[in-house]
Design a protein around this motif. Sequence first.
Motif, PDB file in Angstrom:
ATOM      1  N   ASN A  72     -73.446 -30.315  -1.502  1.00 50.19           N
ATOM      2  CA  ASN A  72     -72.888 -30.668  -2.804  1.00 50.19           C
ATOM      3  C   ASN A  72     -71.370 -30.563  -2.823  1.00 50.19           C
ATOM      4  OD1 ASN A  72     -75.486 -31.072  -3.829  1.00 50.19           O
ATOM      5  ND2 ASN A  72     -75.710 -28.893  -4.192  1.00 50.19           N
ATOM      6  N   ASP A  73     -70.731 -31.053  -1.799  1.00 49.40           N
ATOM      7  CA  ASP A  73     -69.282 -30.989  -1.721  1.00 49.40           C
ATOM      8  C   ASP A  73     -68.712 -32.387  -1.521  1.00 49.40           C
ATOM      9  OD1 ASP A  73     -66.590 -30.594  -0.173  1.00 49.40           O
ATOM     10  OD2 ASP A  73     -67.041 -28.732  -1.205  1.00 49.40           O
ATOM     11  N   PRO A  74     -67.608 -32.684  -2.201  1.00 50.15           N
ATOM     12  CA  PRO A  74     -67.062 -34.041  -2.130  1.00 50.15           C
ATOM     13  C   PRO A  74     -66.184 -34.343  -0.918  1.00 50.15           C
ATOM     14  CG  PRO A  74     -65.787 -32.716  -3.652  1.00 50.15           C
ATOM     15  CD  PRO A  74     -66.938 -31.866  -3.185  1.00 50.15           C
ATOM     16  N   ALA A  75     -65.961 -33.398  -0.039  1.00 55.74           N
ATOM     17  CA  ALA A  75     -65.111 -33.652   1.130  1.00 55.74           C
ATOM     18  C   ALA A  75     -65.733 -34.738   2.008  1.00 55.74           C
ATOM     19  CB  ALA A  75     -64.929 -32.377   1.945  1.00 55.74           C
ATOM     20  N   SER A  76     -64.885 -35.588   2.548  1.00 50.91           N
ATOM     21  CA  SER A  76     -65.391 -36.616   3.461  1.00 50.91           C
ATOM     22  C   SER A  76     -65.719 -35.968   4.801  1.00 50.91           C
ATOM     23  CB  SER A  76     -64.333 -37.685   3.663  1.00 50.91           C
ATOM     24  OG  SER A  76     -63.262 -37.172   4.437  1.00 50.91           O
ATOM     25  N   PRO A  77     -66.568 -36.594   5.611  1.00 57.13           N
ATOM     26  CA  PRO A  77     -66.851 -36.038   6.935  1.00 57.13           C
ATOM     27  C   PRO A  77     -65.581 -35.847   7.770  1.00 57.13           C
ATOM     28  CG  PRO A  77     -68.482 -37.681   6.386  1.00 57.13           C
ATOM     29  CD  PRO A  77     -67.424 -37.744   5.308  1.00 57.13           C
ATOM     30  N   ALA A  78     -64.632 -36.775   7.667  1.00 61.78           N
ATOM     31  CA  ALA A  78     -63.385 -36.651   8.438  1.00 61.78           C
ATOM     32  C   ALA A  78     -62.563 -35.463   7.950  1.00 61.78           C
ATOM     33  CB  ALA A  78     -62.574 -37.936   8.343  1.00 61.78           C
ATOM     34  N   GLU A  79     -62.496 -35.284   6.638  1.00 57.80           N
ATOM     35  CA  GLU A  79     -61.749 -34.148   6.067  1.00 57.80           C
ATOM     36  C   GLU A  79     -62.404 -32.833   6.485  1.00 57.80           C
ATOM     37  OE1 GLU A  79     -60.143 -32.639   1.707  1.00 57.80           O
ATOM     38  OE2 GLU A  79     -61.878 -33.953   1.797  1.00 57.80           O
ATOM     39  N   PHE A  80     -63.726 -32.792   6.440  1.00 55.30           N
ATOM     40  CA  PHE A  80     -64.457 -31.591   6.837  1.00 55.30           C
ATOM     41  C   PHE A  80     -64.204 -31.268   8.309  1.00 55.30           C
ATOM     42  CE2 PHE A  80     -68.503 -29.866   8.593  1.00 55.30           C
ATOM     43  CZ  PHE A  80     -68.413 -28.599   8.042  1.00 55.30           C
ATOM     44  N   SER A  81     -64.287 -32.280   9.156  1.00 55.40           N
ATOM     45  CA  SER A  81     -64.062 -32.077  10.583  1.00 55.40           C
ATOM     46  C   SER A  81     -62.647 -31.557  10.846  1.00 55.40           C
ATOM     47  CB  SER A  81     -64.301 -33.390  11.332  1.00 55.40           C
ATOM     48  OG  SER A  81     -64.107 -33.199  12.711  1.00 55.40           O
ATOM     49  N   ALA A  82     -61.637 -32.159  10.202  1.00 60.08           N
ATOM     50  CA  ALA A  82     -60.249 -31.706  10.370  1.00 60.08           C
ATOM     51  C   ALA A  82     -60.084 -30.271   9.884  1.00 60.08           C
ATOM     52  CB  ALA A  82     -59.293 -32.634   9.618  1.00 60.08           C
ATOM     53  N   HIS A  83     -60.749 -29.943   8.793  1.00 58.53           N
ATOM     54  CA  HIS A  83     -60.700 -28.584   8.224  1.00 58.53           C
ATOM     55  C   HIS A  83     -61.254 -27.553   9.210  1.00 58.53           C
ATOM     56  CE1 HIS A  83     -61.306 -25.375   5.267  1.00 58.53           C
ATOM     57  NE2 HIS A  83     -62.553 -25.318   5.673  1.00 58.53           N
ATOM     58  N   ILE A  84     -62.443 -27.810   9.722  1.00 60.26           N
ATOM     59  CA  ILE A  84     -63.084 -26.877  10.649  1.00 60.26           C
ATOM     60  C   ILE A  84     -62.274 -26.758  11.939  1.00 60.26           C
ATOM     61  CG2 ILE A  84     -65.135 -26.525  12.103  1.00 60.26           C
ATOM     62  CD1 ILE A  84     -65.575 -25.792   9.134  1.00 60.26           C
ATOM     63  N   GLN A  85     -61.799 -27.876  12.474  1.00 57.55           N
ATOM     64  CA  GLN A  85     -61.002 -27.838  13.701  1.00 57.55           C
ATOM     65  C   GLN A  85     -59.717 -27.045  13.501  1.00 57.55           C
ATOM     66  OE1 GLN A  85     -60.522 -31.864  15.115  1.00 57.55           O
ATOM     67  NE2 GLN A  85     -62.722 -32.205  15.115  1.00 57.55           N
ATOM     68  N   ALA A  86     -59.051 -27.241  12.359  1.00 59.80           N
ATOM     69  CA  ALA A  86     -57.805 -26.508  12.087  1.00 59.80           C
ATOM     70  C   ALA A  86     -58.080 -25.014  11.955  1.00 59.80           C
ATOM     71  CB  ALA A  86     -57.133 -27.046  10.830  1.00 59.80           C
ATOM     72  N   LEU A  87     -59.146 -24.655  11.253  1.00 60.34           N
ATOM     73  CA  LEU A  87     -59.485 -23.224  11.121  1.00 60.34           C
ATOM     74  C   LEU A  87     -59.672 -22.578  12.484  1.00 60.34           C
ATOM     75  CD1 LEU A  87     -62.020 -22.807   8.187  1.00 60.34           C
ATOM     76  CD2 LEU A  87     -59.911 -21.520   8.542  1.00 60.34           C
ATOM     77  N   HIS A  88     -60.328 -23.269  13.378  1.00 62.44           N
ATOM     78  CA  HIS A  88     -60.621 -22.705  14.688  1.00 62.44           C
ATOM     79  C   HIS A  88     -59.414 -22.767  15.624  1.00 62.44           C
ATOM     80  CE1 HIS A  88     -63.224 -21.665  18.139  1.00 62.44           C
ATOM     81  NE2 HIS A  88     -63.921 -21.093  17.192  1.00 62.44           N
ATOM     82  N   ARG A  89     -58.489 -23.677  15.353  1.00 62.59           N
ATOM     83  CA  ARG A  89     -57.326 -23.864  16.227  1.00 62.59           C
ATOM     84  C   ARG A  89     -56.172 -22.897  15.913  1.00 62.59           C
ATOM     85  NH1 ARG A  89     -57.025 -29.139  15.857  1.00 62.59           N
ATOM     86  NH2 ARG A  89     -55.938 -29.108  13.872  1.00 62.59           N
ATOM     87  N   VAL A  90     -55.968 -22.578  14.653  1.00 61.98           N
ATOM     88  CA  VAL A  90     -54.819 -21.745  14.292  1.00 61.98           C
ATOM     89  C   VAL A  90     -55.056 -20.290  14.702  1.00 61.98           C
ATOM     90  CG1 VAL A  90     -54.216 -23.229  12.339  1.00 61.98           C
ATOM     91  CG2 VAL A  90     -55.584 -21.185  11.948  1.00 61.98           C
ATOM     92  N   THR A  91     -53.965 -19.573  14.862  1.00 67.53           N
ATOM     93  CA  THR A  91     -54.052 -18.140  15.138  1.00 67.53           C
ATOM     94  C   THR A  91     -54.235 -17.424  13.815  1.00 67.53           C
ATOM     95  OG1 THR A  91     -52.638 -18.336  17.076  1.00 67.53           O
ATOM     96  CG2 THR A  91     -52.842 -16.142  16.089  1.00 67.53           C
ATOM     97  N   LEU A  92     -55.335 -16.703  13.684  1.00 63.70           N
ATOM     98  CA  LEU A  92     -55.604 -15.919  12.487  1.00 63.70           C
ATOM     99  C   LEU A  92     -55.357 -14.447  12.809  1.00 63.70           C
ATOM    100  CD1 LEU A  92     -58.906 -17.662  11.318  1.00 63.70           C
ATOM    101  CD2 LEU A  92     -56.591 -18.011  10.424  1.00 63.70           C
ATOM    102  N   ILE A  93     -54.608 -13.793  11.959  1.00 64.44           N
ATOM    103  CA  ILE A  93     -54.286 -12.378  12.134  1.00 64.44           C
ATOM    104  C   ILE A  93     -55.088 -11.578  11.112  1.00 64.44           C
ATOM    105  CG2 ILE A  93     -52.422 -10.663  12.058  1.00 64.44           C
ATOM    106  CD1 ILE A  93     -52.162 -12.721  14.342  1.00 64.44           C
ATOM    107  N   ASP A  94     -55.702 -10.486  11.568  1.00 66.62           N
ATOM    108  CA  ASP A  94     -56.488  -9.678  10.639  1.00 66.62           C
ATOM    109  C   ASP A  94     -55.605  -8.672   9.901  1.00 66.62           C
ATOM    110  OD1 ASP A  94     -56.169  -7.370  12.248  1.00 66.62           O
ATOM    111  OD2 ASP A  94     -58.177  -7.537  13.113  1.00 66.62           O
ATOM    112  N   ALA A  95     -56.208  -7.893   9.020  1.00 69.09           N
ATOM    113  CA  ALA A  95     -55.465  -6.954   8.181  1.00 69.09           C
ATOM    114  C   ALA A  95     -54.761  -5.862   8.981  1.00 69.09           C
ATOM    115  CB  ALA A  95     -56.400  -6.329   7.151  1.00 69.09           C
TER     116      ALA A  95
END
Length: 163
Positions: free
Chosen positions: A8-31
């Motif tokens: 039930n989300d309006p994101a396009s498949p391309a937007e979703f794919s770019a979102h997931i790839q960016a989340l996994h690609r960036v360096t995330l720093i924890d608390a």
Amino acid sequence: MVEHFDINDPASPAEFSAHIQALHRVTLIDANGRIFDWNAQPRAVIWINQWAYWCVPCRLEFPAMRALQARVGKDKLRIVLYSTPHDWIADKRAAKQLGVDFEMVSPRGASAADLKAIDFGIMPSSSFMRADGTGLAAVRAPRPWDSAKWEAIVRHWYDDGAR
């Protein structure tokens, strides 16, 4: 790789794919200032929840998120709160005041394009993925997380990934 899309989300498949790839690609720093380890629980479904200290709906969904994780199991559902760099300090302070014990991360050194791909522009937003970067779903807005429906979905994703 995107395995499932849309709950039930309006994101396009391309937007979703770019979102997931960016989340996994960036360096995330924890608390604690450490780099986020995607493989700390390699089989778990990873729930990245975008929130901010000033977002009332974000704060209101924490009890339901806790309840879902308690029913499914912390070994099966890893909840990670994602904060934008400009809200990081205030978000950490608010999480502590609220007694929120989920992991927290914020991107460091990410490109403007990656930050834009990660940010759906609506809070709260949730992304579900596997440690290997496989996207499962992205949801823009609160949901009844402690429902039987979401428990069944998360269990299915976990069982499907365990094969």
